[in-house]
Scaffold this active site. Structure first.
Site, PDB file in Angstrom:
ATOM      1  N   GLY A 207      -4.635 -27.554  10.605  1.00  0.00           N
ATOM      2  CA  GLY A 207      -3.183 -27.783  10.608  1.00  0.00           C
ATOM      3  C   GLY A 207      -2.780 -29.246  10.620  1.00  0.00           C
ATOM      4  N   SER A 208      -3.650 -30.131  10.095  1.00  0.00           N
ATOM      5  CA  SER A 208      -3.243 -31.542  10.092  1.00  0.00           C
ATOM      6  C   SER A 208      -2.085 -31.770   9.109  1.00  0.00           C
ATOM      7  CB  SER A 208      -4.421 -32.461   9.785  1.00  0.00           C
ATOM      8  OG  SER A 208      -4.943 -32.197   8.516  1.00  0.00           O
ATOM      9  N   ASN A 209      -2.041 -30.988   8.028  1.00  0.00           N
ATOM     10  CA  ASN A 209      -0.879 -31.088   7.122  1.00  0.00           C
ATOM     11  C   ASN A 209       0.377 -30.553   7.804  1.00  0.00           C
ATOM     12  OD1 ASN A 209      -1.457 -32.046   4.210  1.00  0.00           O
ATOM     13  ND2 ASN A 209      -3.240 -30.801   4.724  1.00  0.00           N
TER      14      ASN A 209
ATOM     15  N   ARG B 109      -4.530  -5.433   7.629  1.00  0.00           N
ATOM     16  CA  ARG B 109      -3.480  -4.408   7.524  1.00  0.00           C
ATOM     17  C   ARG B 109      -2.974  -4.358   6.093  1.00  0.00           C
ATOM     18  NH1 ARG B 109       0.632  -3.866  12.385  1.00  0.00           N
ATOM     19  NH2 ARG B 109       1.593  -2.633  10.733  1.00  0.00           N
TER      20      ARG B 109
ATOM     21  N   MET C 208      -6.021 -19.948   3.729  1.00  0.00           N
ATOM     22  CA  MET C 208      -7.213 -19.558   2.983  1.00  0.00           C
ATOM     23  C   MET C 208      -7.172 -18.140   2.407  1.00  0.00           C
ATOM     24  SD  MET C 208      -8.687 -22.369   2.989  1.00  0.00           S
ATOM     25  CE  MET C 208     -10.294 -22.058   2.280  1.00  0.00           C
TER      26      MET C 208
ATOM     27  N   ILE D 268      -5.343 -15.519  -0.453  1.00  0.00           N
ATOM     28  CA  ILE D 268      -4.592 -15.590  -1.706  1.00  0.00           C
ATOM     29  C   ILE D 268      -3.410 -14.634  -1.610  1.00  0.00           C
ATOM     30  CG2 ILE D 268      -4.701 -15.102  -4.189  1.00  0.00           C
ATOM     31  CD1 ILE D 268      -7.600 -16.100  -4.094  1.00  0.00           C
TER      32      ILE D 268
ATOM     33  N   HIS E 271      -3.618 -28.903  -2.776  1.00  0.00           N
ATOM     34  CA  HIS E 271      -5.011 -28.662  -3.169  1.00  0.00           C
ATOM     35  C   HIS E 271      -5.774 -29.996  -3.194  1.00  0.00           C
ATOM     36  CE1 HIS E 271      -8.297 -26.442  -4.957  1.00  0.00           C
ATOM     37  NE2 HIS E 271      -8.472 -27.470  -5.769  1.00  0.00           N
TER      38      HIS E 271
ATOM     39  N   ASP F 103      -4.335 -21.811  -8.142  1.00  0.00           N
ATOM     40  CA  ASP F 103      -4.227 -23.263  -8.317  1.00  0.00           C
ATOM     41  C   ASP F 103      -3.758 -23.672  -9.723  1.00  0.00           C
ATOM     42  OD1 ASP F 103      -5.165 -23.559  -5.701  1.00  0.00           O
ATOM     43  OD2 ASP F 103      -7.247 -23.637  -6.332  1.00  0.00           O
TER      44      ASP F 103
HETATM   45  C1  GRF Z   1      -6.449 -29.416   3.164  1.00  0.00           C
HETATM   46  O1  GRF Z   1      -7.382 -30.386   2.881  1.00  0.00           O
HETATM   47  C2  GRF Z   1      -5.959 -28.744   1.907  1.00  0.00           C
HETATM   48  O2  GRF Z   1      -6.172 -29.485   0.763  1.00  0.00           O
HETATM   49  C3  GRF Z   1      -6.773 -27.500   1.808  1.00  0.00           C
HETATM   50  O3  GRF Z   1      -7.058 -27.148   3.126  1.00  0.00           O
HETATM   51  C4  GRF Z   1      -7.046 -28.289   3.967  1.00  0.00           C
HETATM   52  C5  GRF Z   1      -6.248 -27.971   5.178  1.00  0.00           C
HETATM   53  O4  GRF Z   1      -6.355 -28.929   6.194  1.00  0.00           O
HETATM   54  N1  GRF Z   1      -6.054 -26.521   1.043  1.00  0.00           N
HETATM   55  P1  GRF Z   1      -5.410 -28.854   7.468  1.00  0.00           P
HETATM   56  O5  GRF Z   1      -5.554 -27.458   8.055  1.00  0.00           O
HETATM   57  O6  GRF Z   1      -4.009 -29.129   7.031  1.00  0.00           O
HETATM   58  O7  GRF Z   1      -5.933 -29.903   8.412  1.00  0.00           O
END
Ligand code: GRF
Length: 189
Positions: A14-16, A63, A88, A90, A108, A144
């Site tokens: 979850g760093s994003n 589910r 992760m 789809i 991505h 993607d």
């Molecule tokens: C990111 O590097 C993104 O490109 C990929 O998954 C990673 C998630 O990182 N789809 P975080 O959970 O946001 O740290």
């Protein structure tokens, strides 16, 4: 500016998400994060939702009706944009097609259309790429492959860059790219 109600989907660190939370505190940033969805009950990223008092939903994707549960929750918060940030799973075609009024974007870790799918960094090194980066794109029915909103790139240092360093550099660019993509999307609103 009327901010859009956003939902961020995660599966891991979850760093994003963290970066989006910080940026969304700015009055001029186009989104407010109203909901976090995780398919992984142990995702460390859930801690950010807890810390910043953002409602979250942990969803069991085994589910059959799990996407309907997500939709129901999103309706409560009047979500109009979904940010996939390291999610992760789809999304089903049905989910994407039936929700045309909701924008769905994804980050991505490669310069799309190159290296779609998983294990991107390994493939980038094997392919002896000169440069790499990240892409924020709209999500469509193909993996993607949706319209690109923004890409950010850097040159690979053949001497020093290994998978860890490339991943690190890519992630730092991702935080900027995600936010810039949102600003670009809503610049005329
Ligand atoms: C990111 O590097 C993104 O490109 C990929 O998954 C990673 C998630 O990182 N789809 P975080 O959970 O946001 O740290």
């Amino acid at each position: 500016m009327v901010k859009k109600n956003a939902c961020v989907f995660i599966s891991g660190f979850g760093s994003n998400l963290k970066s989006l939370i910080f940026n969304s505190r700015n009055v001029n940033f186009p989104i407010n994060i109203k909901l976090v969805v995780s398919n992984n009950p142990k995702a460390p990223g859930l801690l950010y939702a807890k810390k910043y008092s953002i409602p979250f939903l942990i969803i069991n994707t085994k589910r059959r009706d799990y996407e309907n549960i997500i939709l129901k929750e999103m309706k409560k918060f009047k979500i109009t944009i979904i940010c996939l940030a390291g999610y992760m799973k789809i999304l089903s075609k049905k989910f994407i097609i039936n929700n045309k009024y909701i924008k769905i974007i994804n980050i991505h870790p490669s310069l799309l259309p190159k290296f779609k799918g998983l294990n991107t960094f390994e493939r980038i090194i094997q392919n002896n790429e000169k440069k790499t980066g990240c892409t924020v794109h709209f999500v469509n029915e193909k993996l993607d492959s949706g319209k690109i909103i923004i890409r950010k790139e850097f040159f690979i240092d053949k001497k020093f860059d290994n998978i860890t360093r490339i991943k690190d550099k890519t992630q730092k660019l991702e935080y900027k790219a995600f936010s810039e993509a949102l600003i670009k999307m809503y610049r005329y609103n």
